[in-house]
Design an enzyme around this catalytic site. Structure first.
Site, PDB file in Angstrom:
ATOM      1  N   SER A  47       0.867  -1.192   0.000  1.00 47.51           N
ATOM      2  CA  SER A  47       0.000   0.000   0.000  1.00 47.51           C
ATOM      3  C   SER A  47       0.897   1.233   0.000  1.00 47.51           C
ATOM      4  CB  SER A  47      -0.869   0.010   1.252  1.00 47.51           C
ATOM      5  OG  SER A  47      -1.504   1.267   1.410  1.00 47.51           O
ATOM      6  N   TYR A  72      -0.933  -0.898  10.471  1.00 44.49           N
ATOM      7  CA  TYR A  72      -1.195  -1.239   9.061  1.00 44.49           C
ATOM      8  C   TYR A  72      -0.048  -0.744   8.169  1.00 44.49           C
ATOM      9  CZ  TYR A  72      -3.532  -1.110   4.473  1.00 44.49           C
ATOM     10  OH  TYR A  72      -3.850  -1.260   3.141  1.00 44.49           O
TER      11      TYR A  72
HETATM   12  N1  LIG Z   1      -9.014  -0.671  -1.164  1.00 45.20           N
HETATM   13  C1  LIG Z   1      -7.996   0.170  -1.079  1.00 45.20           C
HETATM   14  O1  LIG Z   1      -8.154   1.395  -1.221  1.00 45.20           O
HETATM   15  C2  LIG Z   1      -6.603  -0.370  -0.820  1.00 45.20           C
HETATM   16  C3  LIG Z   1      -5.515   0.515  -0.949  1.00 45.20           C
HETATM   17  C4  LIG Z   1      -4.222   0.040  -0.732  1.00 45.20           C
HETATM   18  C5  LIG Z   1      -4.025  -1.295  -0.418  1.00 45.20           C
HETATM   19  N2  LIG Z   1      -5.095  -2.132  -0.273  1.00 45.20           N
HETATM   20  C6  LIG Z   1      -4.820  -3.516   0.068  1.00 45.20           C
HETATM   21  O2  LIG Z   1      -5.498  -4.366  -0.853  1.00 45.20           O
HETATM   22  C7  LIG Z   1      -5.773  -5.619  -0.222  1.00 45.20           C
HETATM   23  C8  LIG Z   1      -7.238  -5.961  -0.398  1.00 45.20           C
HETATM   24  O3  LIG Z   1      -8.019  -4.955   0.205  1.00 45.20           O
HETATM   25  P1  LIG Z   1      -9.536  -4.667  -0.199  1.00 45.20           P
HETATM   26  O4  LIG Z   1      -9.689  -3.204  -0.217  1.00 45.20           O
HETATM   27  O5  LIG Z   1      -9.913  -5.473  -1.376  1.00 45.20           O
HETATM   28  O6  LIG Z   1     -10.276  -5.186   1.127  1.00 45.20           O
HETATM   29  P2  LIG Z   1     -11.463  -6.225   1.380  1.00 45.20           P
HETATM   30  O7  LIG Z   1     -11.819  -6.090   2.807  1.00 45.20           O
HETATM   31  O8  LIG Z   1     -12.530  -6.064   0.352  1.00 45.20           O
HETATM   32  O9  LIG Z   1     -10.766  -7.643   1.133  1.00 45.20           O
HETATM   33  C9  LIG Z   1      -9.920  -8.254   2.076  1.00 45.20           C
HETATM   34  C10 LIG Z   1     -10.221  -9.748   2.078  1.00 45.20           C
HETATM   35  O10 LIG Z   1      -9.250 -10.386   2.916  1.00 45.20           O
HETATM   36  C11 LIG Z   1      -9.921 -11.376   3.676  1.00 45.20           C
HETATM   37  N3  LIG Z   1      -9.149 -11.657   4.896  1.00 45.20           N
HETATM   38  C12 LIG Z   1      -9.024 -10.880   5.985  1.00 45.20           C
HETATM   39  N4  LIG Z   1      -8.265 -11.490   6.910  1.00 45.20           N
HETATM   40  C13 LIG Z   1      -7.882 -12.674   6.366  1.00 45.20           C
HETATM   41  C14 LIG Z   1      -7.100 -13.757   6.844  1.00 45.20           C
HETATM   42  N5  LIG Z   1      -6.560 -13.749   8.081  1.00 45.20           N
HETATM   43  N6  LIG Z   1      -6.924 -14.831   6.045  1.00 45.20           N
HETATM   44  C15 LIG Z   1      -7.489 -14.860   4.808  1.00 45.20           C
HETATM   45  N7  LIG Z   1      -8.254 -13.884   4.313  1.00 45.20           N
HETATM   46  C16 LIG Z   1      -8.442 -12.788   5.093  1.00 45.20           C
HETATM   47  C17 LIG Z   1     -11.277 -10.758   3.976  1.00 45.20           C
HETATM   48  O11 LIG Z   1     -12.239 -11.743   4.363  1.00 45.20           O
HETATM   49  C18 LIG Z   1     -11.599 -10.067   2.658  1.00 45.20           C
HETATM   50  O12 LIG Z   1     -12.319 -10.919   1.788  1.00 45.20           O
HETATM   51  C19 LIG Z   1      -5.326  -5.473   1.221  1.00 45.20           C
HETATM   52  O13 LIG Z   1      -4.024  -6.004   1.351  1.00 45.20           O
HETATM   53  C20 LIG Z   1      -5.308  -3.965   1.422  1.00 45.20           C
HETATM   54  O14 LIG Z   1      -4.420  -3.597   2.446  1.00 45.20           O
HETATM   55  C21 LIG Z   1      -6.390  -1.694  -0.471  1.00 45.20           C
END
Ligand SMILES: NC(=O)c1ccc[n+]([C@@H]2O[C@H](COP(=O)([O-])OP(=O)(O)OC[C@H]3O[C@@H](n4cnc5c(N)ncnc54)[C@H](O)[C@@H]3O)[C@@H](O)[C@H]2O)c1
Length: 286
Positions: free
Chosen positions: A163, A176
């Site tokens: 991120s 985080y």
């Molecule tokens: N959405 C954003 O703006 C953004 C920006 C930068 C980075 N990210 C990163 O992208 C990735 C996905 O984020 P997202 O926005 O799609 O979130 P999201 O909450 O939609 O998806 C995260 C998924 O991870 C699963 N999860 C959580 N803990 C877990 C575990 N212990 N074992 C297995 N699965 C687990 C959840 O059930 C969920 O389905 C993350 O690493 C997040 O840090 C997101």
């Protein structure tokens, strides 16, 4: 460690068709958001995809959606922080799709209210918030690599979702951001340890990605602030992340390893104290 060479560019596969035909991919956190979009894209490129998520319902939903579209996907309920569960998920994947993994997208993060939602002031932080963040975001990635690399083919690709929060400081979410910063170092170690075996490892570092969760969590003011910071008029959509993941998974990117690729519509490329002032000066007066 397998010694096949399906990942080399000499095989001539390109994106947009069945660039990943015959490949086995594993995506963590694939039950929703970015992970679901990336898993769907890898399947559309022809890969058979393990849909790993801590939520069994979410894992099944993504896998069903992919199979309904004619792709191949296997739901793998698993908590990435728990080694026996990771081993069991890998065993289920290789038993279904054969003793190989070509692509790992380690993407899961602890983003729930119980962890990320309590990741605020360091002086008040409960240690369990710090520990759970590190266990899922960092140890989870390590466990996935540990148990995937032995089954990985030459030409294999590991992609870790970091991120921009790991590349900057912030007034919030220190656990985080620190876990994401560590992942950018982790990918350099993985790339260095396994590069001679033809395995690549890179991180992607998105800024805001317009997932359903982001739409729900951010109000109009926060979205306007984020829009003001960006050079480009548009935010990243999940498909933009999936495009980069599909590229990094394919041999099109065969010379890229140990890198962190930023997807932020130009959020970190400038100095806001200069540009915001200049943009205000240039704005037409009311
Ligand atoms: N959405 C954003 O703006 C953004 C920006 C930068 C980075 N990210 C990163 O992208 C990735 C996905 O984020 P997202 O926005 O799609 O979130 P999201 O909450 O939609 O998806 C995260 C998924 O991870 C699963 N999860 C959580 N803990 C877990 C575990 N212990 N074992 C297995 N699965 C687990 C959840 O059930 C969920 O389905 C993350 O690493 C997040 O840090 C997101």
């Amino acid at each position: 460690m397998r010694h096949r060479s399906e990942g080399h560019a000499s095989q001539g596969h390109a994106l947009g068709g069945h660039a990943l035909g015959g490949r086995v991919a594993l995506v963590t956190g694939a039950g929703s958001g970015i992970g679901a979009a990336c898993a769907t894209r890898l399947a559309a490129e022809g890969a058979r995809v393990g849909i790993l998520d801590i939520s069994p319902e979410a894992a099944h939903a993504t896998a069903s959606a992919i199979t309904a579209q004619g792709g191949q996907a296997l739901p793998l309920p698993c908590d990435v922080s728990q080694e026996p569960q990771v081993e069991a998920a890998l065993a289920a994947l290789t038993s279904a799709y054969g003793d190989r993994v070509d692509i790992l997208h380690s993407n899961a993060a602890a983003l729930g209210r119980d962890v990320y939602g309590r990741d605020h002031s360091l002086t008040d932080m409960d240690v369990d918030v710090w520990d759970r963040t590190m266990a899922v975001n960092l140890r989870g990635a390590m466990l996935m690599v540990k148990h995937t690399v032995p089954a990985m083919t030459e030409g294999g690709s590991i992609i870790v979702t970091a991120s921009v929060s790991g590349l900057t400081g912030d007034t919030d979410h220190a656990a985080y951001g620190t876990s994401k910063a560590a992942l950018t170092g982790f990918v350099r170690y993985v790339a260095t340890m396994y590069g001679k075996r033809g395995i690549r490892c890179n991180a992607i570092a998105p800024a805001l990605v317009m997932t359903p969760t982001a739409h729900r969590a951010l109000g109009p003011d926060r979205l306007a602030d984020k829009a003001a910071e960006r050079l480009l008029p548009w935010a990243c959509e999940m498909e933009d992340v999936a495009n980069l993941v599909a590229f990094l998974a394919s041999a099109e990117s065969r010379c890229i390893t140990g890198q962190t690729l930023v997807l932020d519509s130009g959020t970190l490329a400038h100095r806001p104290e200069h540009t915001l002032h200049a943009w205000r000066e240039a704005a037409p007066q009311e």
